[in-house]
Design a protein around this motif. Structure first.
Motif, PDB file in Angstrom:
ATOM      1  N   ARG A  23       0.819  -1.201   0.000  1.00 23.49           N
ATOM      2  CA  ARG A  23       0.000   0.000   0.000  1.00 23.49           C
ATOM      3  C   ARG A  23       0.856   1.255   0.000  1.00 23.49           C
ATOM      4  O   ARG A  23       2.055   1.206   0.320  1.00 23.49           O
ATOM      5  N   ILE A  24       0.216   2.357  -0.362  1.00 25.01           N
ATOM      6  CA  ILE A  24       0.879   3.653  -0.402  1.00 25.01           C
ATOM      7  C   ILE A  24       0.066   4.649   0.426  1.00 25.01           C
ATOM      8  O   ILE A  24      -1.148   4.501   0.559  1.00 25.01           O
ATOM      9  N   TYR A  25       0.759   5.623   0.987  1.00 25.43           N
ATOM     10  CA  TYR A  25       0.077   6.722   1.675  1.00 25.43           C
ATOM     11  C   TYR A  25       0.145   7.918   0.746  1.00 25.43           C
ATOM     12  O   TYR A  25       1.231   8.432   0.430  1.00 25.43           O
ATOM     13  N   VAL A  26      -1.017   8.360   0.283  1.00 29.44           N
ATOM     14  CA  VAL A  26      -1.102   9.499  -0.621  1.00 29.44           C
ATOM     15  C   VAL A  26      -1.605  10.696   0.171  1.00 29.44           C
ATOM     16  O   VAL A  26      -2.648  10.622   0.830  1.00 29.44           O
ATOM     17  N   TRP A  49      -4.112   5.909   3.417  1.00 18.32           N
ATOM     18  CA  TRP A  49      -3.428   4.681   3.028  1.00 18.32           C
ATOM     19  C   TRP A  49      -4.313   3.974   2.004  1.00 18.32           C
ATOM     20  O   TRP A  49      -5.500   3.773   2.243  1.00 18.32           O
ATOM     21  N   ILE A  50      -3.720   3.590   0.889  1.00 14.55           N
ATOM     22  CA  ILE A  50      -4.471   2.967  -0.204  1.00 14.55           C
ATOM     23  C   ILE A  50      -3.784   1.668  -0.592  1.00 14.55           C
ATOM     24  O   ILE A  50      -2.586   1.656  -0.909  1.00 14.55           O
ATOM     25  N   ASN A  51      -4.544   0.562  -0.572  1.00 12.96           N
ATOM     26  CA  ASN A  51      -4.008  -0.711  -1.041  1.00 12.96           C
ATOM     27  C   ASN A  51      -3.758  -0.622  -2.542  1.00 12.96           C
ATOM     28  O   ASN A  51      -4.593  -0.107  -3.293  1.00 12.96           O
ATOM     29  N   VAL A  52      -2.617  -1.132  -2.970  1.00 12.51           N
ATOM     30  CA  VAL A  52      -2.260  -1.093  -4.385  1.00 12.51           C
ATOM     31  C   VAL A  52      -2.859  -2.323  -5.058  1.00 12.51           C
ATOM     32  O   VAL A  52      -2.382  -3.439  -4.850  1.00 12.51           O
ATOM     33  N   ILE A  59      -6.820   3.079  -7.313  1.00 14.27           N
ATOM     34  CA  ILE A  59      -5.973   4.049  -6.605  1.00 14.27           C
ATOM     35  C   ILE A  59      -6.437   5.460  -6.944  1.00 14.27           C
ATOM     36  O   ILE A  59      -6.609   6.301  -6.051  1.00 14.27           O
ATOM     37  N   TRP A  60      -6.638   5.715  -8.214  1.00 12.84           N
ATOM     38  CA  TRP A  60      -7.042   7.056  -8.631  1.00 12.84           C
ATOM     39  C   TRP A  60      -8.391   7.439  -8.011  1.00 12.84           C
ATOM     40  O   TRP A  60      -8.567   8.567  -7.558  1.00 12.84           O
ATOM     41  N   GLU A  61      -9.303   6.496  -7.957  1.00 11.45           N
ATOM     42  CA  GLU A  61     -10.614   6.745  -7.341  1.00 11.45           C
ATOM     43  C   GLU A  61     -10.454   7.095  -5.856  1.00 11.45           C
ATOM     44  O   GLU A  61     -11.077   8.041  -5.361  1.00 11.45           O
ATOM     45  N   ALA A  62      -9.611   6.356  -5.151  1.00 11.97           N
ATOM     46  CA  ALA A  62      -9.382   6.627  -3.727  1.00 11.97           C
ATOM     47  C   ALA A  62      -8.712   7.985  -3.520  1.00 11.97           C
ATOM     48  O   ALA A  62      -9.037   8.714  -2.575  1.00 11.97           O
ATOM     49  N   VAL A  63      -7.797   8.351  -4.411  1.00  8.58           N
ATOM     50  CA  VAL A  63      -7.128   9.652  -4.308  1.00  8.58           C
ATOM     51  C   VAL A  63      -8.118  10.780  -4.558  1.00  8.58           C
ATOM     52  O   VAL A  63      -8.126  11.787  -3.831  1.00  8.58           O
ATOM     53  N   GLN A  64      -8.981  10.624  -5.554  1.00 10.80           N
ATOM     54  CA  GLN A  64      -9.987  11.659  -5.830  1.00 10.80           C
ATOM     55  C   GLN A  64     -10.914  11.851  -4.626  1.00 10.80           C
ATOM     56  O   GLN A  64     -11.238  12.989  -4.262  1.00 10.80           O
ATOM     57  N   ALA A  65     -11.306  10.742  -4.000  1.00 13.06           N
ATOM     58  CA  ALA A  65     -12.174  10.827  -2.816  1.00 13.06           C
ATOM     59  C   ALA A  65     -11.440  11.514  -1.660  1.00 13.06           C
ATOM     60  O   ALA A  65     -12.019  12.338  -0.945  1.00 13.06           O
ATOM     61  N   TYR A  87       6.527  11.012  -6.611  1.00 13.66           N
ATOM     62  CA  TYR A  87       5.672  11.360  -7.742  1.00 13.66           C
ATOM     63  C   TYR A  87       5.582  10.227  -8.772  1.00 13.66           C
ATOM     64  O   TYR A  87       5.337  10.475  -9.947  1.00 13.66           O
ATOM     65  N   PHE A  88       5.761   8.980  -8.321  1.00 12.37           N
ATOM     66  CA  PHE A  88       5.559   7.842  -9.218  1.00 12.37           C
ATOM     67  C   PHE A  88       4.135   7.892  -9.754  1.00 12.37           C
ATOM     68  O   PHE A  88       3.194   8.229  -9.025  1.00 12.37           O
ATOM     69  N   SER A  89       3.981   7.516 -11.004  1.00 13.19           N
ATOM     70  CA  SER A  89       2.620   7.389 -11.535  1.00 13.19           C
ATOM     71  C   SER A  89       1.985   6.162 -10.895  1.00 13.19           C
ATOM     72  O   SER A  89       2.681   5.244 -10.452  1.00 13.19           O
ATOM     73  N   PHE A  90       0.666   6.139 -10.869  1.00 10.49           N
ATOM     74  CA  PHE A  90      -0.007   4.978 -10.288  1.00 10.49           C
ATOM     75  C   PHE A  90       0.246   3.736 -11.128  1.00 10.49           C
ATOM     76  O   PHE A  90       0.298   2.625 -10.605  1.00 10.49           O
ATOM     77  N   ALA A  91       0.443   3.904 -12.428  1.00  8.80           N
ATOM     78  CA  ALA A  91       0.784   2.767 -13.284  1.00  8.80           C
ATOM     79  C   ALA A  91       2.115   2.167 -12.849  1.00  8.80           C
ATOM     80  O   ALA A  91       2.259   0.939 -12.771  1.00  8.80           O
TER      81      ALA A  91
END
Length: 191
Positions: free
Chosen positions: A28-31, A46-49, A55-61, A90-94
């Protein structure tokens, strides 16, 4: 002393071991929300990868819930489960998903190989095509490699073969890469 390069094997009779990490902790990552961070607030999640879209959906929320209105910018401020491989701010989520899949498949050894290649995941992945096996020592590998030549060594001479010296020559030749993980040595052909 004369050094001889070891001749590469045509095919390896070793199957790749299960490199998966022994723990079941999620990768997981902490954004963090940068607008909040820059205004003295700690706001993130904290978002599970799993996949890029999730991931993008969780970041937007998370950004929507920010104490700073219209927050848009984010950064990865922490990470867990990557077995020592680095995740850039700044890694991309991909890239994060690709790295998580790689670590999920290869565990701590994968992280060691990745770090050896300076984070270049393509080089690290291709190195596993040259995997020779997991051994207690490089000397144990030298003994097995000698036995695989098919030459019969007379019993009375066998105790005089110095596999430790052969292992030393292997290390000096540059024909092998070795990584010590969990008490074992993992050997790769370096050609």
């Amino acid at each position: 002393m004369t050094f001889c390069q070891a001749e590469p094997q045509d095919s390896f009779d070793h199957q790749l071991p299960n490199f998966a990490p022994p723990t079941v902790d999620p990768i997981r990552i902490y954004v963090a929300c940068l607008a909040a961070y820059n205004n003295g607030h700690l706001h993130g999640e904290w978002i599970n990868v799993t996949d890029e879209a999730s991931i993008w959906e969780a970041v937007q929320a998370m950004l929507f819930r920010s104490p700073i209105e219209e927050a848009e910018e984010w950064a990865i401020h922490d990470y867990e489960g990557f077995e020592g491989a680095e995740v850039g701010e700044y890694f991309s989520f991909a890239n994060v998903v690709e790295l998580a899949e790689y670590i999920g498949e290869r565990g701590k050894l994968g992280a060691e190989v990745l770090n050896y290649y300076g984070g270049n995941i393509e080089d690290a992945k291709s190195r596993f095509d040259e995997y020779a096996g997991e051994y207690d020592s490089l000397a144990a590998y030298a003994e097995e490699l000698t036995e695989q030549t098919g030459e019969t060594i007379p019993q009375r001479l066998a105790p005089y073969i110095d596999y430790k010296a052969m292992a030393h020559d292997y290390e000096q030749s540059g024909d092998f890469l070795t990584f010590r993980v969990g008490g074992s040595i993992h050997i790769f052909w370096a050609h």
